[in-house]
Design a protein around this motif. Structure first.
Motif, PDB file in Angstrom:
ATOM      1  N   ILE A  82       0.890   4.003 -11.721  1.00  0.00           N
ATOM      2  CA  ILE A  82       1.665   2.846 -12.184  1.00  0.00           C
ATOM      3  C   ILE A  82       1.753   1.800 -11.077  1.00  0.00           C
ATOM      4  N   GLY A  83       1.985   2.258  -9.855  1.00  0.00           N
ATOM      5  CA  GLY A  83       2.086   1.341  -8.714  1.00  0.00           C
ATOM      6  C   GLY A  83       0.823   0.522  -8.526  1.00  0.00           C
ATOM      7  N   LYS A  84      -0.337   1.136  -8.707  1.00  0.00           N
ATOM      8  CA  LYS A  84      -1.614   0.407  -8.568  1.00  0.00           C
ATOM      9  C   LYS A  84      -1.741  -0.655  -9.644  1.00  0.00           C
ATOM     10  N   VAL A  85      -1.350  -0.311 -10.865  1.00  0.00           N
ATOM     11  CA  VAL A  85      -1.429  -1.289 -11.962  1.00  0.00           C
ATOM     12  C   VAL A  85      -0.514  -2.475 -11.685  1.00  0.00           C
ATOM     13  N   LEU A  86       0.614  -2.212 -11.056  1.00  0.00           N
ATOM     14  CA  LEU A  86       1.547  -3.286 -10.707  1.00  0.00           C
ATOM     15  C   LEU A  86       1.099  -4.074  -9.482  1.00  0.00           C
ATOM     16  N   GLY A  87       0.076  -3.570  -8.795  1.00  0.00           N
ATOM     17  CA  GLY A  87      -0.441  -4.251  -7.606  1.00  0.00           C
ATOM     18  C   GLY A  87       0.430  -4.085  -6.382  1.00  0.00           C
ATOM     19  N   LEU A  88       1.202  -2.992  -6.336  1.00  0.00           N
ATOM     20  CA  LEU A  88       2.083  -2.765  -5.194  1.00  0.00           C
ATOM     21  C   LEU A  88       1.288  -2.346  -3.963  1.00  0.00           C
ATOM     22  N   PRO A  89       1.743  -2.734  -2.781  1.00  0.00           N
ATOM     23  CA  PRO A  89       1.064  -2.275  -1.555  1.00  0.00           C
ATOM     24  C   PRO A  89       1.231  -0.764  -1.373  1.00  0.00           C
ATOM     25  N   LYS A  90       0.302  -0.156  -0.656  1.00  0.00           N
ATOM     26  CA  LYS A  90       0.294   1.293  -0.485  1.00  0.00           C
ATOM     27  C   LYS A  90       1.598   1.801   0.125  1.00  0.00           C
ATOM     28  N   THR A  91       2.133   1.050   1.097  1.00  0.00           N
ATOM     29  CA  THR A  91       3.367   1.499   1.761  1.00  0.00           C
ATOM     30  C   THR A  91       4.529   1.601   0.779  1.00  0.00           C
ATOM     31  N   GLU A  92       4.600   0.636  -0.161  1.00  0.00           N
ATOM     32  CA  GLU A  92       5.682   0.656  -1.153  1.00  0.00           C
ATOM     33  C   GLU A  92       5.482   1.808  -2.142  1.00  0.00           C
ATOM     34  N   ILE A  93       4.226   2.014  -2.553  1.00  0.00           N
ATOM     35  CA  ILE A  93       3.937   3.142  -3.453  1.00  0.00           C
ATOM     36  C   ILE A  93       4.304   4.453  -2.769  1.00  0.00           C
ATOM     37  N   ASP A  94       3.958   4.589  -1.483  1.00  0.00           N
ATOM     38  CA  ASP A  94       4.284   5.804  -0.729  1.00  0.00           C
ATOM     39  C   ASP A  94       5.786   6.033  -0.692  1.00  0.00           C
ATOM     40  N   SER A  95       6.552   4.964  -0.548  1.00  0.00           N
ATOM     41  CA  SER A  95       8.014   5.115  -0.488  1.00  0.00           C
ATOM     42  C   SER A  95       8.572   5.578  -1.833  1.00  0.00           C
ATOM     43  N   PHE A  96       7.920   5.166  -2.930  1.00  0.00           N
ATOM     44  CA  PHE A  96       8.367   5.576  -4.257  1.00  0.00           C
ATOM     45  C   PHE A  96       7.973   7.013  -4.585  1.00  0.00           C
ATOM     46  N   THR A  97       6.949   7.550  -3.916  1.00  0.00           N
ATOM     47  CA  THR A  97       6.504   8.920  -4.193  1.00  0.00           C
ATOM     48  C   THR A  97       7.148   9.941  -3.269  1.00  0.00           C
ATOM     49  N   ASP A  98       7.968   9.474  -2.338  1.00  0.00           N
ATOM     50  CA  ASP A  98       8.651  10.382  -1.413  1.00  0.00           C
ATOM     51  C   ASP A  98      10.022  10.742  -1.995  1.00  0.00           C
ATOM     52  N   GLN A 133      17.276   3.728  -5.735  1.00  0.00           N
ATOM     53  CA  GLN A 133      17.928   3.717  -7.043  1.00  0.00           C
ATOM     54  C   GLN A 133      18.213   2.314  -7.565  1.00  0.00           C
ATOM     55  N   ASP A 134      18.531   1.376  -6.675  1.00  0.00           N
ATOM     56  CA  ASP A 134      18.873   0.017  -7.114  1.00  0.00           C
ATOM     57  C   ASP A 134      17.671  -0.927  -7.107  1.00  0.00           C
ATOM     58  N   ASN A 135      16.515  -0.406  -6.757  1.00  0.00           N
ATOM     59  CA  ASN A 135      15.306  -1.223  -6.705  1.00  0.00           C
ATOM     60  C   ASN A 135      14.772  -1.400  -8.137  1.00  0.00           C
ATOM     61  N   PRO A 136      14.706  -2.635  -8.658  1.00  0.00           N
ATOM     62  CA  PRO A 136      14.268  -2.832 -10.060  1.00  0.00           C
ATOM     63  C   PRO A 136      12.839  -2.343 -10.311  1.00  0.00           C
ATOM     64  N   THR A 137      11.965  -2.479  -9.315  1.00  0.00           N
ATOM     65  CA  THR A 137      10.589  -1.992  -9.480  1.00  0.00           C
ATOM     66  C   THR A 137      10.572  -0.483  -9.601  1.00  0.00           C
ATOM     67  N   PHE A 138      11.385   0.176  -8.791  1.00  0.00           N
ATOM     68  CA  PHE A 138      11.467   1.638  -8.846  1.00  0.00           C
ATOM     69  C   PHE A 138      12.003   2.081 -10.204  1.00  0.00           C
ATOM     70  N   LYS A 139      13.001   1.348 -10.714  1.00  0.00           N
ATOM     71  CA  LYS A 139      13.565   1.683 -12.031  1.00  0.00           C
ATOM     72  C   LYS A 139      12.506   1.551 -13.126  1.00  0.00           C
ATOM     73  N   LYS A 140      11.718   0.491 -13.041  1.00  0.00           N
ATOM     74  CA  LYS A 140      10.656   0.274 -14.027  1.00  0.00           C
ATOM     75  C   LYS A 140       9.636   1.412 -13.964  1.00  0.00           C
ATOM     76  N   ILE A 141       9.227   1.748 -12.752  1.00  0.00           N
ATOM     77  CA  ILE A 141       8.243   2.826 -12.575  1.00  0.00           C
ATOM     78  C   ILE A 141       8.808   4.144 -13.086  1.00  0.00           C
ATOM     79  N   ASN A 142      10.074   4.376 -12.803  1.00  0.00           N
ATOM     80  CA  ASN A 142      10.701   5.627 -13.227  1.00  0.00           C
ATOM     81  C   ASN A 142      10.762   5.729 -14.757  1.00  0.00           C
ATOM     82  N   ALA A 143      11.058   4.610 -15.419  1.00  0.00           N
ATOM     83  CA  ALA A 143      11.101   4.600 -16.890  1.00  0.00           C
ATOM     84  C   ALA A 143       9.717   4.892 -17.467  1.00  0.00           C
TER      85      ALA A 143
END
Length: 983
Positions: A392-408, A416-426
């Motif tokens: 999902i992160g790749k489709v959104l065009g997120l940088p690798k560091t941000e994707i890594d932070s979401f997978t940790d 929890q309050d990050n709107p991108t993280f909420k979208k990815i989680n949904a």
């Protein structure tokens, strides 16, 4: 009116499961649906079954696409029509050709073209589909002649606006592109969802004949010929051509096998075989036994070794047919665990072959029973775990560091309050568990009574054999029994070891004569000592520890050990209980008299899957059918969590009705649930134990050949150097690879062992195969020049061979050879091999004395083999210190703090109850003996190990059931001497 419905089996396109799309349709009062997934029929059979449950009329077909282009829709009139569609798709899949613009004329299936093909001359079974958005294009066209050929083409892909957005993400993942780059042509229309009948009529109000035509077409289709249900077996029904012929043949070979296995006068065996034959005949499983026997007979005829395991090893018939080497009478195994009149799902035999022989056995089945009726079983890989977040992160065009932070997981609370993280989680919650791609089952083969394309189209995965498009659960629901033809490295070890013994020692071993092995004191002593490196299933550190803790010295104890080592038993604490009560049987405190009656053999501990059935039946009062379903749920072979939850409730209710104490019942259930899919059946463990004994026999009496076989079959639990180390312990003279002696694999002649060319890192496959071939064709290589001319070797590959010592036969040092090869080749390789009429001696040059240094050799071996052969890793250390004590002395230092030096072998990471990490390490001391370490979180950095090498270890010696290990206090890697080549 829905001709074109996609489920999530339209991979990375459709959003709805079979169950959810049927539920959606039912809620809108829709009475019939045509499931037409893109280029597959994976969901068709489950769709028919589920529709019948929900009172919806199921129709099926396939949507054919070339790339992203919608070509046409195929809708089956009946079962024959579905076969036509599946055959058509299978042909293009198996021949790897693109689908044509126009399909052949189907006799039992309709073809619906998209509206862009309007004007095409149509065959009797062909139609044009008109989507709601395309109706305006009919205006002004002369449709009189083809009015009855126009249909209302309502497609369904998603459910609601949120799911349309989800569909767009799936398309981005499928196309490996950013969400913003997904074009209109890449995705479905925004109207592709279910609508109530009245809305459909409103949509087509100006062209109601489209709906009438569609209704007429659908009314001519019927899937009632598909019959499913318990005992509705679709597997090939006979082996001999008749049921009576199968029954007679099975009885004949079973009784002949009984004489071979048990002798002429074993009344117990005869009674058991007769009883089993009765059930097999009643349940129409004679053909299944005979086909398996036929496979075994074929594989033995071509010299293949096999192991029959799994629940089928409960069968005395299987033992007499040579399918397994487990003696059910000796182990008191009950046949009903494999096959009983209340069992609703088909059982199967697991037949293991060497990794390099399995495919030939599978090909035999395909030839024997025909391509039309035989195929490999498929499996469906799903979106799972944190990899979904990455997609999902790749489709959104997120940088690798941000994707890594979401997978940790550790950072979840900060995100929890990050709107991108909420979208990815949904999105993650929507995607998890969805089909991602079709693949191949580990070893299942299906042999159907009628052509298999009645039920599925076929894929051609990399394996190169036709594969069905659904998994074992669908096969089971349809009524197709699978034949599991599996592979494992352990059998490769055994097979090649017997071949090497025959060629090197001129002795021929019948490895299936295991009765003598089980009684051999030398084998049992080796088992007791845990000296089992290379032996199937009993070589891991955890297993060798368990063998020592149990002082395991017999077959029955090994069977139990093979099961209690599994995570479910170990994590529940039952493994520790078992070990303790094994040594102190008089202290066993049974939870209940029923537990003593049923589990006395295992000291009150549930060790085997059969124990779950025993306890559920005898303690809680569940019937055998429910107990078996519960057992299957525990082993991960049952899908429905709702059904499982109902059985759990039933377990407690029935136990209460029976008058069991509530707290006792809770503890009994805790022990049952701790199995959680990790336990073995007793017959399965017995099969593993027999293979372990076969390996032990070879390792004990023919250790050199056995370890060579282990190396040639790519080892087992450990890295390659551990097996080389074990080989050297046997007294073998292990030589570096040599172009005049080595083959691709490791070779042995008497006590001389030459490492194979395949183990040299960086050496190309061409030279690995060509060097032995050229040597056999034209004799040994004479010198470096002769080698260069005959092999067309390039400079880079020549240097690799020189550095590993593969040209030492020349008598020159590595440095001299390197000088010479640079002089002859420079940076250019010869274009073609040179064939000379006369052998001219190479020119001689006067060179300075160039000597090889042992330390430099060791570094080159470390670089090219992954380990030094001519030197120990201990010899590479800067320090001469080798520790205060050795592994063999640890038992005499219990409770003391000691300092040791150990060569790292492997480690295992586990999580504590508080979710922090701890580690178990395995090392070798300077005398090549193993010892183990425990690294608790409090005394350990985030990750304590620093790769291969020797470590200085300080810790306290502890003991567990007579097995010593070290609890680490301080731990560091020791530096090694500098590489002289780099100094």
């Amino acid at each position: 009116m829905f001709l074109n419905v996609h489920s999530y089996f339209s991979l990375r396109y459709g959003t709805m499961s079979i169950a959810s799309l049927i539920a959606e349709a039912k809620s809108l009062g829709i009475k019939e649906i045509v499931l037409t997934d893109i280029n597959n029929s994976s969901g068709c059979m489950p769709f028919i079954m589920k529709c019948r449950e929900e009172g919806i009329r199921p129709l099926i077909g396939i949507e054919f696409r070339r790339g992203g282009l919608f070509l046409y829709l195929g809708i089956a009139k009946n079962k024959e029509g579905m076969k036509e569609l599946n055959d058509f798709l299978s042909y293009y899949n198996l021949t790897e050709q693109e689908l044509p613009d126009t399909p052949p004329l189907f006799e039992h299936a309709y073809v619906v073209y998209p509206f862009v093909r309007f004007g095409k001359t149509l065959q009797e079974n062909e139609y044009i589909g008109v989507r709601p958005t395309e109706q305006n294009q009919l205006f002004g066209k002369d449709t009189i002649a083809i009015q009855n050929k126009l249909l209302a083409l309502n497609a369904v892909t998603f459910s609601g606006k949120l799911q349309y957005r989800f569909h767009e993400y799936l398309r981005g993942i499928d196309l490996s592109t950013l969400l913003g780059k997904v074009t209109v042509a890449d995705k479905c229309e925004k109207t592709e969802y279910f609508l109530p009948a009245e809305e459909i009529e409103n949509l087509y109000a100006n062209y109601l004949y489209l709906l009438e035509n569609t209704s007429i077409l659908l009314s001519s289709c019927c899937m009632d010929e598909y019959k499913f249900g318990d005992r509705n077996n679709k597997t090939i029904k006979t082996f001999t051509g008749s049921v009576s012929g199968d029954e007679d043949l099975l009885e004949k070979i079973a009784l002949a096998g009984m004489v071979r296995r048990y002798g002429n006068e074993n009344e117990q065996a005869l009674v058991k075989i007769k009883a089993e034959l009765k059930i097999v005949k009643e349940m129409s499983f004679c053909a299944y036994f005979l086909i398996t026997w036929d496979v075994i007979s074929y594989s033995r005829s071509v010299g293949f070794h096999h192991v029959g395991r799994g629940s089928g090893a409960n069968s005395t018939i299987a033992y007499c047919l040579g399918i397994t080497d487990v003696n059910p009478i000796e182990l008191d195994l009950y046949f009903e665990r494999f096959l009983n009149s209340k069992r609703s799902s088909p059982p199967d035999f697991d037949i293991d072959y060497s990794w390099d022989e399995r495919e030939q056995v599978q090909q035999y089945l395909l030839r024997r029973y025909g391509a039309a009726n035989t195929a490999l079983l498929g499996t469906i890989s799903t979106f799972q775990g944190r990899s979904v977040v990455r997609e999902i992160g790749k489709v959104l065009g997120l940088p690798k560091t941000e994707i890594d932070s979401f997978t940790d997981p550790k950072k979840d609370k900060y995100n929890q309050d990050n709107p991108t993280f909420k979208k990815i989680n949904a999105l993650y919650k929507l995607m998890e568990g969805m089909p991602n791609q079709r693949s191949i089952h580990a070893g299942g083969i299906l042999i159907s009574e009628e052509p298999i394309t009645y039920y599925t189209a076929l894929d051609l995965p990399p394996k190169g054999m036709a594969t069905v498009q659904w998994d074992m659960y669908v096969a089971e629901a349809i009524g197709l029994d699978k034949f599991d033809i599996l592979s494992q490295r352990g059998i490769g070890h055994i097979k090649e070891a017997t071949e090497l013994i025959a060629s090197n020692k001129k002795r021929y071993i019948d490895i299936h004569q295991v009765e003598a092995f089980l009684k051999d004191e030398q084998l049992n002593e080796r088992l007791r000592s845990g000296d089992s490196i290379g032996c199937f299933y009993i070589e891991s550190p955890a297993m060798r520890q368990l063998l020592k803790k149990l002082q395991c010295s017999d077959y029955r104890t090994l069977i139990a050990a093979s099961s209690i080592i599994r995570p479910g038993v170990a994590s529940s604490g039952m493994m520790r209980n078992y070990i303790y009560y094994f040594h102190h049987p008089e202290e066993v405190a049974y939870l209940h008299p029923v537990m003593k009656e049923q589990l006395a053999e295992t000291y009150g501990v549930m060790v085997y899957q059969e124990d779950v059935i025993k306890v559920c039946y005898h303690y809680a009062g569940l019937d055998l059918a429910d107990a078996d379903v519960l057992r299957r749920a525990m082993s991960g072979k049952y899908r429905s969590s709702d059904a499982f939850a109902k059985l759990v409730n039933k377990f407690f209710e029935k136990a209460k009705e029976t008058g069991r104490n509530e707290k006792t019942t809770e503890e009994v259930w805790r022990q049952i649930s701790s199995f959680a899919g990790y336990s073995f059946s007793k017959a399965h463990s017995a099969s593993f134990a027999i293979e372990s004994y076969q390996s032990l026999f070879l390792k004990t009496y023919y250790p050199m050949e056995f370890m060579v076989a282990v190396l040639n079959n790519y080892g087992g639990f450990y890295q390659r150097w551990v097996y080389v180390h074990e080989l050297k312990k046997t007294g073998a003279k292990v030589h570096l690879p040599c172009v005049n002696h080595s083959e691709a694999k490791v070779t042995i002649e008497q006590e001389d062992v030459y490492l194979g060319l395949v183990g040299i890192q960086g050496l190309e496959d061409y030279y690995i195969d060509r060097i032995p071939y050229e040597r056999k064709l034209n004799g040994p290589f004479l010198n470096l020049t002769d080698f260069i001319k005959r092999m067309d070797i390039n400079l880079e590959q020549g240097i690799i061979l020189i550095k590993i010592g593969a040209l030492r036969f020349t008598g020159f040092s590595k440095k001299e050879l390197l000088w010479d090869i640079h002089n002859q080749l420079g940076i250019k390789a010869l274009k073609k091999p040179i064939t000379e009429l006369f052998k001219l001696p190479p020119k001689q040059y006067q060179m300075p004395e160039l000597l090889d240094e042992p330390l430099e050799d060791a570094y080159q071996e470390l670089e090219l083999l992954g380990y030094p052969l001519t030197m120990s890793m201990f010899d590479l250390l800067k320090t001469q210190y080798r520790g205060d004590i050795l592994a063999k002395d640890l038992i005499n230092h219990i409770g003391k703090t000691v300092k040791m030096v150990g060569l790292y072998v492997c480690e295992k990471t586990v999580r504590t109850k508080r979710n922090s990490k701890m580690w178990f390490g395995t090392f070798l001391d300077v005398q090549r003996d193993f010892f183990d370490t425990t690294h608790f979180p409090n005394n350990t950095p985030i990750y304590p190990f620093s790769g291969k090498g020797c470590y200085l270890i300080l810790g306290k010696v502890v003991e567990d059931f007579g097995f010593p290990s070290i609890e680490i206090e301080r731990f560091t890697k020791l530096p090694i001497r500098d590489n002289p080549f780099l100094v």
